[in-house]
Design a protein around this motif. Structure first.
Motif, PDB file in Angstrom:
ATOM      1  N   PHE A   1      -5.822   2.040 -13.659  1.00  0.00           N
ATOM      2  CA  PHE A   1      -3.864   2.062 -14.276  1.00  0.00           C
ATOM      3  C   PHE A   1      -3.391   2.154 -12.883  1.00  0.00           C
ATOM      4  O   PHE A   1      -3.797   2.939 -11.921  1.00  0.00           O
ATOM      5  N   GLU A   2      -2.146   2.307 -13.555  1.00  0.00           N
ATOM      6  CA  GLU A   2      -1.904   2.214 -12.904  1.00  0.00           C
ATOM      7  C   GLU A   2       0.073   2.522 -12.256  1.00  0.00           C
ATOM      8  O   GLU A   2       0.466   1.430 -13.105  1.00  0.00           O
ATOM      9  N   PRO A   3       0.419   4.090 -12.557  1.00  0.00           N
ATOM     10  CA  PRO A   3       1.343   3.953 -13.143  1.00  0.00           C
ATOM     11  C   PRO A   3       3.011   3.580 -12.918  1.00  0.00           C
ATOM     12  O   PRO A   3       4.517   2.963 -13.437  1.00  0.00           O
ATOM     13  N   CYS A   4       2.641   2.698 -11.375  1.00  0.00           N
ATOM     14  CA  CYS A   4       3.982   1.902 -10.984  1.00  0.00           C
ATOM     15  C   CYS A   4       3.327   1.343  -9.943  1.00  0.00           C
ATOM     16  O   CYS A   4       3.316  -0.232  -9.738  1.00  0.00           O
ATOM     17  N   GLY A   5       2.884   1.983  -8.688  1.00  0.00           N
ATOM     18  CA  GLY A   5       2.191   0.951  -7.835  1.00  0.00           C
ATOM     19  C   GLY A   5       3.881   0.690  -7.194  1.00  0.00           C
ATOM     20  O   GLY A   5       4.697   0.541  -7.223  1.00  0.00           O
ATOM     21  N   LEU A   6       3.537   0.991  -5.425  1.00  0.00           N
ATOM     22  CA  LEU A   6       4.182   0.686  -4.456  1.00  0.00           C
ATOM     23  C   LEU A   6       4.131  -0.001  -3.375  1.00  0.00           C
ATOM     24  O   LEU A   6       5.418  -1.198  -3.694  1.00  0.00           O
ATOM     25  N   ASN A   7       2.396  -0.893  -2.895  1.00  0.00           N
ATOM     26  CA  ASN A   7       2.240  -1.109  -2.737  1.00  0.00           C
ATOM     27  C   ASN A   7       2.086  -2.646  -3.127  1.00  0.00           C
ATOM     28  O   ASN A   7       2.302  -3.252  -1.956  1.00  0.00           O
ATOM     29  N   GLN A   8       1.927  -3.370  -3.992  1.00  0.00           N
ATOM     30  CA  GLN A   8       2.184  -4.304  -4.973  1.00  0.00           C
ATOM     31  C   GLN A   8       3.742  -4.197  -4.534  1.00  0.00           C
ATOM     32  O   GLN A   8       3.979  -6.252  -3.951  1.00  0.00           O
ATOM     33  N   MET A   9       4.529  -3.317  -5.103  1.00  0.00           N
ATOM     34  CA  MET A   9       5.649  -4.564  -3.972  1.00  0.00           C
ATOM     35  C   MET A   9       6.538  -4.259  -2.813  1.00  0.00           C
ATOM     36  O   MET A   9       7.712  -5.350  -2.424  1.00  0.00           O
ATOM     37  N   TYR A  10       5.646  -3.662  -1.587  1.00  0.00           N
ATOM     38  CA  TYR A  10       5.958  -3.927  -0.404  1.00  0.00           C
ATOM     39  C   TYR A  10       4.926  -5.458  -0.023  1.00  0.00           C
ATOM     40  O   TYR A  10       6.191  -6.252   0.384  1.00  0.00           O
ATOM     41  N   SER A  11       4.685  -5.912  -0.562  1.00  0.00           N
ATOM     42  CA  SER A  11       3.821  -6.541  -0.527  1.00  0.00           C
ATOM     43  C   SER A  11       4.509  -7.956  -0.881  1.00  0.00           C
ATOM     44  O   SER A  11       5.117  -9.112   0.409  1.00  0.00           O
TER      45      SER A  11
ATOM     46  N   GLN B   1      -8.997   5.608  -9.599  1.00  0.00           N
ATOM     47  CA  GLN B   1      -7.728   5.080 -10.145  1.00  0.00           C
ATOM     48  C   GLN B   1      -8.169   3.365  -9.141  1.00  0.00           C
ATOM     49  O   GLN B   1      -7.464   2.628 -10.055  1.00  0.00           O
ATOM     50  N   LYS B   2      -8.131   3.347  -7.954  1.00  0.00           N
ATOM     51  CA  LYS B   2      -7.475   2.393  -7.228  1.00  0.00           C
ATOM     52  C   LYS B   2      -8.254   0.963  -7.539  1.00  0.00           C
ATOM     53  O   LYS B   2      -8.634  -0.097  -6.510  1.00  0.00           O
ATOM     54  N   GLY B   3      -9.549   1.642  -8.137  1.00  0.00           N
ATOM     55  CA  GLY B   3     -10.817   0.091  -8.334  1.00  0.00           C
ATOM     56  C   GLY B   3     -11.302  -0.572  -7.029  1.00  0.00           C
ATOM     57  O   GLY B   3     -12.126  -1.757  -6.969  1.00  0.00           O
TER      58      GLY B   3
ATOM     59  N   ILE C   1     -11.242   3.168   8.356  1.00  0.00           N
ATOM     60  CA  ILE C   1     -10.794   5.338   7.087  1.00  0.00           C
ATOM     61  C   ILE C   1     -10.132   5.567   7.972  1.00  0.00           C
ATOM     62  O   ILE C   1      -9.791   6.415   8.701  1.00  0.00           O
ATOM     63  N   GLY C   2      -9.050   6.079   7.743  1.00  0.00           N
ATOM     64  CA  GLY C   2      -7.526   7.029   7.788  1.00  0.00           C
ATOM     65  C   GLY C   2      -6.301   6.603   7.093  1.00  0.00           C
ATOM     66  O   GLY C   2      -6.089   5.853   6.473  1.00  0.00           O
ATOM     67  N   TYR C   3      -5.412   7.849   7.264  1.00  0.00           N
ATOM     68  CA  TYR C   3      -3.931   7.027   7.737  1.00  0.00           C
ATOM     69  C   TYR C   3      -3.177   6.657   8.153  1.00  0.00           C
ATOM     70  O   TYR C   3      -3.198   7.676   9.543  1.00  0.00           O
ATOM     71  N   ASP C   4      -2.735   5.690   7.926  1.00  0.00           N
ATOM     72  CA  ASP C   4      -1.639   5.445   9.181  1.00  0.00           C
ATOM     73  C   ASP C   4      -0.940   4.380   8.814  1.00  0.00           C
ATOM     74  O   ASP C   4      -0.959   3.351   8.283  1.00  0.00           O
ATOM     75  N   LEU C   5       0.924   4.737   9.045  1.00  0.00           N
ATOM     76  CA  LEU C   5       1.555   4.190   8.478  1.00  0.00           C
ATOM     77  C   LEU C   5       2.080   2.945   9.068  1.00  0.00           C
ATOM     78  O   LEU C   5       2.576   2.225   8.270  1.00  0.00           O
TER      79      LEU C   5
ATOM     80  N   LEU D   1      -7.326  -0.512   4.846  1.00  0.00           N
ATOM     81  CA  LEU D   1      -7.283   1.097   5.540  1.00  0.00           C
ATOM     82  C   LEU D   1      -6.893   1.788   4.116  1.00  0.00           C
ATOM     83  O   LEU D   1      -6.193   1.892   2.866  1.00  0.00           O
ATOM     84  N   GLY D   2      -7.999   3.027   4.203  1.00  0.00           N
ATOM     85  CA  GLY D   2      -7.874   3.737   2.582  1.00  0.00           C
ATOM     86  C   GLY D   2      -8.778   5.026   3.631  1.00  0.00           C
ATOM     87  O   GLY D   2      -9.022   5.179   4.592  1.00  0.00           O
ATOM     88  N   SER D   3      -8.586   6.288   2.766  1.00  0.00           N
ATOM     89  CA  SER D   3      -9.275   7.548   2.908  1.00  0.00           C
ATOM     90  C   SER D   3      -9.424   7.933   1.999  1.00  0.00           C
ATOM     91  O   SER D   3      -8.803   8.169   1.184  1.00  0.00           O
TER      92      SER D   3
ATOM     93  N   THR E   1      -4.994   1.265   0.424  1.00  0.00           N
ATOM     94  CA  THR E   1      -4.881   2.881  -0.617  1.00  0.00           C
ATOM     95  C   THR E   1      -5.991   4.128  -0.397  1.00  0.00           C
ATOM     96  O   THR E   1      -6.309   4.420   0.811  1.00  0.00           O
ATOM     97  N   ARG E   2      -5.306   5.115  -1.247  1.00  0.00           N
ATOM     98  CA  ARG E   2      -6.160   6.086  -1.360  1.00  0.00           C
ATOM     99  C   ARG E   2      -7.702   5.848  -1.966  1.00  0.00           C
ATOM    100  O   ARG E   2      -7.438   5.079  -2.522  1.00  0.00           O
ATOM    101  N   LEU E   3      -8.623   6.343  -1.837  1.00  0.00           N
ATOM    102  CA  LEU E   3     -10.119   6.310  -1.559  1.00  0.00           C
ATOM    103  C   LEU E   3     -10.608   6.786  -2.984  1.00  0.00           C
ATOM    104  O   LEU E   3     -10.896   7.634  -3.103  1.00  0.00           O
TER     105      LEU E   3
ATOM    106  N   ALA F   1       5.944  10.531  -2.743  1.00  0.00           N
ATOM    107  CA  ALA F   1       6.895  11.011  -1.011  1.00  0.00           C
ATOM    108  C   ALA F   1       7.789  10.044  -1.441  1.00  0.00           C
ATOM    109  O   ALA F   1       9.015   9.854  -0.854  1.00  0.00           O
ATOM    110  N   ASP F   2       6.957   8.407  -0.920  1.00  0.00           N
ATOM    111  CA  ASP F   2       8.088   7.046  -1.024  1.00  0.00           C
ATOM    112  C   ASP F   2       9.569   7.473  -2.267  1.00  0.00           C
ATOM    113  O   ASP F   2      10.545   6.913  -2.049  1.00  0.00           O
ATOM    114  N   MET F   3       8.933   7.606  -3.413  1.00  0.00           N
ATOM    115  CA  MET F   3       9.827   7.812  -4.428  1.00  0.00           C
ATOM    116  C   MET F   3      11.206   8.550  -4.216  1.00  0.00           C
ATOM    117  O   MET F   3      11.687   8.679  -4.499  1.00  0.00           O
TER     118      MET F   3
END
Ligand code: ADP
Length: 484
Positions: free
Chosen positions: A382-392, A310-312, A359-363, A333-335, A305-307, A20-22
């Motif tokens: 595995f991580e196709p791109c990942g956005l959170n590391q770039m937000y961090s 994939q996300k370890g 637990i939940g989704y909260d922008l 924060l995740g669900s 993250t989505r729980l 959605a972000d991309m």
């Protein structure tokens, strides 16, 4: 150029993840460079209530779906200059509580929902008065668009637009049995073969996109290489190897209009690399909000993250079991997977002064976490791109990442470049390897000069959309060349 993007998720209208972000950021960036951009996406529940400016187009999608005819209206929104969003308004398919399913079960009619969506995209590309040069489809939900356009072009001597497919995550392919899926496509029988839409006896939407698109991209250079190997190829690696000449890896950019530390409605305390000390104010507020001891000298880790596997998120649990004896705090924060949700809640119960599991989704909270914590954990399998590391990075929060896909492409470890280091990387997918990386973070936290230097490096690393957009335009031009 006239570009029609097709996506099942689009920020700020609908979102379950980075897709959605991309697409939203790509659309905005292309439009700001003067290209005419349309985005087609389903009209999910709630969008009309939140965006009252939607207008119904004088246009109707009418398509066969197996033996019946399905129709839908199109609602539009002039989102900004050069950028129009087209919502496929079919309440029977999209007026639901969630995008893809509920209670960890996908909706049983997802084949119909996304075949119809793909047909609506192809219909717009063919019959709408605004004619795109490029139709750029995203992920399996729009994966059938190129073959549907090809079929129309064959039937009607139509000079179809060139098509580009972006794979955001190869693990989701939209693979369904022939009986469930193929009749819905209304494609002639000859398309159902191993060189066409067929895969292992069923219909595979992503594979169809790979086979019929004029160009294929994925969201980081390293992931583009990885998906051509058996280890990461999710069974499609032989097909991808056959298309390697048109496969490009382009690292996603970050939408810095949304993700920044200076003009951000979600943050109470704004800061820059020069006023890093103010980041601690966000940390204190976050600790207070989460009910953790308020103390900026305690190193704070977190993830959003989505729980899912994939996300370890399993190795995070294991590594925390080992590390929580140390002076540290952790917020999740995740669900997603109910079992993993329970495991994190149980961790919080056992370490109430150190762990908070939301637990939940909260922008809004996701922004506050990025700004408040010191270290962001992203140990993906595995991580196709990942956005959170770039937000961090932009928030001066040091990402701890596994060396895979876009994580490897976007984070610099101390061992790679002492002067530019902005994160901590580890290679092996295991709890001890992650625990070791967390130990390194604790040492770094106690070494303020280096820690600050890395935080400044992080905040000034540039993943703006300018470069990414230029790369996509090059792909579009190559795709146009192929069909011209
Ligand atoms: P993926 O697309 O695989 O989920 P990314 O890191 O590319 O992973 O993107 C995830 C996006 O979804 C980020 O914008 C992240 O902040 C957001 N996100 C994931 N889970 C949540 C959540 N529980 N609450 C708020 N935002 C979330």
């Amino acid at each position: 150029m006239k570009i029609l993007l097709a996506t099942a998720e689009l920020h700020p209208f609908s979102k379950t993840g980075g897709l959605a972000d991309m697409v939203s950021a790509l659309a905005k960036s292309l439009a700001s460079e003067g290209h005419e951009v349309g985005v087609v996406t389903p009209l999910y529940r709630g969008i009309v209530d939140r965006f009252s400016e939607l207008r119904r187009l004088d246009y109707e999608v009418v398509v066969p779906m197996n033996g019946t005819i399905e129709t839908s209206a199109i609602q539009t929104l002039e989102y900004r200059k050069n950028l129009t969003v087209y919502f496929v308004d079919h309440p029977g398919y999209y007026d639901r509580a969630a995008l893809y399913g509920e209670e960890n079960m996908e909706y049983p009619d997802n084949p119909s929902r996304f075949v119809f969506f793909s047909k609506a995209v192809a219909h717009l590309a063919r019959y709408f008065s605004w004619r795109p040069d490029i139709v750029h489809v995203h992920d399996w939900q729009a994966g059938l668009v190129p073959v549907l356009m090809k079929n129309q072009a064959l039937l009607e001597a139509w000079n179809a637009p060139s098509s580009v497919l972006t794979i955001h995550n190869l693990a989701y392919q939209g693979h369904y049995s022939r009986a469930r899926m193929f009749p819905l496509t209304n494609l002639p029988e000859e398309f159902f073969n191993p060189l066409g839409v067929e895969f292992n006896g069923g219909v595979n939407c992503l594979k169809s996109g790979i086979v019929y698109s004029d160009a294929i991209t994925t969201v980081s250079p390293r992931y583009a290489r990885e998906i051509c190997t058996e280890e990461y190829g999710c069974s499609l690696d032989p097909i991808l190897r056959g298309r390697q000449n048109i496969l490009t890896g382009i690292l996603n950019g970050v939408d810095y209009e949304e993700w920044n530390t200076t003009k951000n409605i979600h943050l109470h305390h704004h800061y820059t690399p020069k006023s890093l000390k103010k980041k601690a104010l966000n940390k204190r507020e976050l600790q207070h909000e989460l009910g953790l001891p308020v103390d900026e000298t305690i190193p704070m880790f977190g993830t959003v993250t989505r729980l899912v596997d994939q996300k370890g998120v399993d190795i995070i649990l294991g590594a925390l079991e080992e590390m929580l004896a140390c002076n540290m705090q952790f917020v999740l924060l995740g669900s997603g997977d109910p079992e993993i949700q329970r495991a994190y809640l149980s961790l919080e119960r056992r370490f109430p002064k150190k762990v908070c599991s939301r637990i939940g989704y909260d922008l809004a909270l996701s922004h506050r976490i990025e700004a408040g914590i010191d270290f962001f954990l992203m140990p993906s399998r595995f991580e196709p791109c990942g956005l959170n590391q770039m937000y961090s990075l932009r928030y001066g929060t040091i990402p701890i990442v596994r060396r895979t896909g876009g994580l490897d492409d976007s984070v610099v470890d101390l061992t790679e470049n002492l002067g530019r280091a902005d994160g901590i990387k580890f290679s092996e997918f295991s709890m001890p390897a992650l625990a070791k990386a967390i130990k390194k973070a604790l040492v770094l936290f106690e070494t303020p000069d280096l820690f600050d230097k890395m935080r400044v490096n992080a905040m000034t690393a540039d993943f703006s959309w300018k470069r990414t957009t230029a790369d996509y335009l090059a792909v579009y031009r190559a795709a146009l060349g192929k069909t011209e």
